[in-house]
Design a protein around this motif. Structure first.
Motif, PDB file in Angstrom:
ATOM      1  N   CYS A  66       0.164  -2.839   7.612  1.00  0.00           N
ATOM      2  CA  CYS A  66       1.564  -3.259   7.524  1.00  0.00           C
ATOM      3  C   CYS A  66       1.653  -4.742   7.163  1.00  0.00           C
ATOM      4  O   CYS A  66       1.033  -5.582   7.818  1.00  0.00           O
ATOM      5  CB  CYS A  66       2.286  -3.001   8.843  1.00  0.00           C
ATOM      6  N   LEU A  67       2.411  -5.032   6.122  1.00  0.00           N
ATOM      7  CA  LEU A  67       2.608  -6.407   5.663  1.00  0.00           C
ATOM      8  C   LEU A  67       4.093  -6.758   5.748  1.00  0.00           C
ATOM      9  O   LEU A  67       4.942  -6.019   5.247  1.00  0.00           O
ATOM     10  CB  LEU A  67       2.135  -6.559   4.215  1.00  0.00           C
ATOM     11  N   ILE A  68       4.391  -7.895   6.388  1.00  0.00           N
ATOM     12  CA  ILE A  68       5.768  -8.370   6.489  1.00  0.00           C
ATOM     13  C   ILE A  68       5.884  -9.695   5.728  1.00  0.00           C
ATOM     14  O   ILE A  68       5.105 -10.621   5.956  1.00  0.00           O
ATOM     15  CB  ILE A  68       6.194  -8.595   7.954  1.00  0.00           C
ATOM     16  N   LYS A  85       5.318  -7.961  -4.755  1.00  0.00           N
ATOM     17  CA  LYS A  85       4.379  -7.704  -3.654  1.00  0.00           C
ATOM     18  C   LYS A  85       4.749  -6.426  -2.914  1.00  0.00           C
ATOM     19  O   LYS A  85       3.876  -5.634  -2.533  1.00  0.00           O
ATOM     20  CB  LYS A  85       4.361  -8.903  -2.705  1.00  0.00           C
ATOM     21  N   MET A  86       6.032  -6.202  -2.717  1.00  0.00           N
ATOM     22  CA  MET A  86       6.478  -4.996  -2.025  1.00  0.00           C
ATOM     23  C   MET A  86       6.209  -3.742  -2.866  1.00  0.00           C
ATOM     24  O   MET A  86       5.845  -2.690  -2.340  1.00  0.00           O
ATOM     25  CB  MET A  86       7.969  -5.098  -1.695  1.00  0.00           C
ATOM     26  N   ILE A  87       6.374  -3.852  -4.187  1.00  0.00           N
ATOM     27  CA  ILE A  87       6.075  -2.738  -5.083  1.00  0.00           C
ATOM     28  C   ILE A  87       4.588  -2.391  -5.009  1.00  0.00           C
ATOM     29  O   ILE A  87       4.203  -1.214  -4.965  1.00  0.00           O
ATOM     30  CB  ILE A  87       6.479  -3.091  -6.531  1.00  0.00           C
ATOM     31  N   GLY A  93      -0.248   2.117  -0.578  1.00  0.00           N
ATOM     32  CA  GLY A  93      -0.114   2.769   0.721  1.00  0.00           C
ATOM     33  C   GLY A  93      -0.013   1.838   1.905  1.00  0.00           C
ATOM     34  O   GLY A  93      -0.322   2.219   3.040  1.00  0.00           O
ATOM     35  N   ILE A  94       0.447   0.608   1.659  1.00  0.00           N
ATOM     36  CA  ILE A  94       0.667  -0.356   2.742  1.00  0.00           C
ATOM     37  C   ILE A  94       2.147  -0.341   3.111  1.00  0.00           C
ATOM     38  O   ILE A  94       3.010  -0.422   2.235  1.00  0.00           O
ATOM     39  CB  ILE A  94       0.257  -1.782   2.309  1.00  0.00           C
ATOM     40  N   GLU A  95       2.434  -0.206   4.395  1.00  0.00           N
ATOM     41  CA  GLU A  95       3.817  -0.305   4.843  1.00  0.00           C
ATOM     42  C   GLU A  95       4.264  -1.759   4.728  1.00  0.00           C
ATOM     43  O   GLU A  95       3.494  -2.677   5.028  1.00  0.00           O
ATOM     44  CB  GLU A  95       3.964   0.185   6.281  1.00  0.00           C
ATOM     45  N   SER A  96       5.497  -1.971   4.298  1.00  0.00           N
ATOM     46  CA  SER A  96       5.933  -3.345   4.090  1.00  0.00           C
ATOM     47  C   SER A  96       7.417  -3.498   4.372  1.00  0.00           C
ATOM     48  O   SER A  96       8.178  -2.530   4.360  1.00  0.00           O
ATOM     49  CB  SER A  96       5.642  -3.784   2.649  1.00  0.00           C
ATOM     50  N   ALA A 314      -2.814  -8.288  -6.354  1.00  0.00           N
ATOM     51  CA  ALA A 314      -3.880  -7.349  -6.007  1.00  0.00           C
ATOM     52  C   ALA A 314      -4.731  -7.865  -4.851  1.00  0.00           C
ATOM     53  O   ALA A 314      -5.076  -7.111  -3.927  1.00  0.00           O
ATOM     54  CB  ALA A 314      -4.763  -7.088  -7.228  1.00  0.00           C
ATOM     55  N   MET A 315      -5.054  -9.155  -4.866  1.00  0.00           N
ATOM     56  CA  MET A 315      -5.897  -9.699  -3.802  1.00  0.00           C
ATOM     57  C   MET A 315      -5.131  -9.841  -2.489  1.00  0.00           C
ATOM     58  O   MET A 315      -5.724  -9.822  -1.413  1.00  0.00           O
ATOM     59  CB  MET A 315      -6.485 -11.047  -4.229  1.00  0.00           C
TER      60      MET A 315
END
Length: 332
Positions: A66-68, A85-87, A93-96, A314-315
């Protein structure tokens, strides 16, 4: 064979250059266009690798990373960066989630919000989109983020670990440049590298990674690095650049790097992103490098757009997955 004949023969001998997926033949002193370093292609490869790892991670019973992101103000460029970044998060498959705050938000309110995210066990990565409004201390904000969730790699602790070649979060743009160099098999061992720009987020991290010893926990790349900046006289910059096997520019100065500054066959990495107005009145993105001219001298070159920019996103995905795994390991 006379010395003259031998010299002439050597001057036109063909060198076989390995370019990703194909072999090209070039005359050593020809003026053919440089190989384009395709950041879009490499970033897509990296995101596919991250997605595969995340699928495996979730398949082992773990929750998704999960990234906020916290966005303070309404700067159009910042909004676009966060949107991208959200796209990317959704694609791998990262929740954001993006927390949007007004540009009048007090520093204390922002710090409180960061602290809540630090305490949230379901959050793996936190990024505060820069720049923040002038009334907010950027350094204080960066150091408010838990170092274990600092996927931007801006916290003083993570910067210190980077200097010590300890495993840590490397700022995404710097890490992206290193990854391009690695994946295009550009040699760095014993090579001369000139970096234009000494920012704590891009230029300096790249210098630390490129000059250091490969034997450490965070392996270095064994190059001789010259770090230039705004106070480097133009004639000195050209002196260093002409001897560089790799030139990396991250200054935001249009056409700073010109053809006469390039060693034939050198690798040129353009980190600059500048918006200019064309004669037709349209807005155009360009870098720090005179692409048209330099591409006739260099061996490899990154375009703008389509070079380093996609690699940064990407990184960031790579760092977020890394944070998720480390948090689980640290809690076990």
């Amino acid at each position: 064979m006379t010395l003259f004949t031998r010299t002439l023969h050597l001057s036109v001998r063909l060198i076989r250059v390995q370019a990703r997926g194909s072999t090209q033949i070039h005359c050593k002193y020809s003026k053919k266009t440089a190989n384009i370093i395709d950041g879009k292609k490499i970033s897509a490869e990296i995101k596919a690798e991250v997605k595969k790892e995340i699928d495996q991670w979730v398949g082992q019973g773990h929750r998704r990373p999960c990234l906020i992101a916290i966005l303070v103000g309404e700067d159009p460029a910042s909004q676009k960066y966060v949107e991208n970044k959200m796209i990317a998060c959704k694609a791998v498959g990262i929740e954001s989630k993006t927390i949007r705050l007004a540009d009048t938000t007090e520093e204390s309110v922002l710090l409180t919000q960061i602290d809540k995210l630090n305490q949230d066990s379901n959050v793996d990565g936190i990024l505060v989109q820069l720049p923040v409004p002038e009334h907010i201390c950027e350094k204080k904000v960066m150091n408010a983020v838990d170092p274990q969730k600092d996927v931007d790699g801006f916290h003083t602790i993570n910067v210190g670990k980077l200097m010590a070649n300890a495993d840590t979060f490397v700022p995404a743009t710097a890490l992206g440049v290193i990854e391009l160099i690695k994946r295009y098999n550009i040699p760095t061992f014993g090579k001369n590298i000139v970096i234009c720009g000494r920012s704590k987020n891009v230029g300096l991290p790249m210098a630390l990674l490129l000059h250091s010893d490969a034997k450490y926990e965070l392996p270095g790349h064994e190059a001789t690095v010259t770090l230039c900046h705004r106070h480097t006289p133009p004639e000195e910059l050209e002196f260093f650049a002409k001897r560089a096997d790799i030139i990396i520019s991250a200054t935001g100065v249009v056409n700073l790097i010109k053809p006469q500054m390039i060693k034939p066959g050198a690798c040129v990495i353009d980190v600059g992103i500048n918006r200019i107005t064309t004669e037709e009145g349209k807005t155009k993105l360009v870098g720090d490098v005179d692409f048209e001219g330099v591409s006739k001298v260099a061996g490899y070159i990154t375009p703008v757009p389509g070079g380093v920019g996609p690699m940064t996103v990407a990184m960031l995905m790579f760092n977020t997955l890394k944070a998720a795994k480390q948090l689980v390991n640290n809690n076990n």
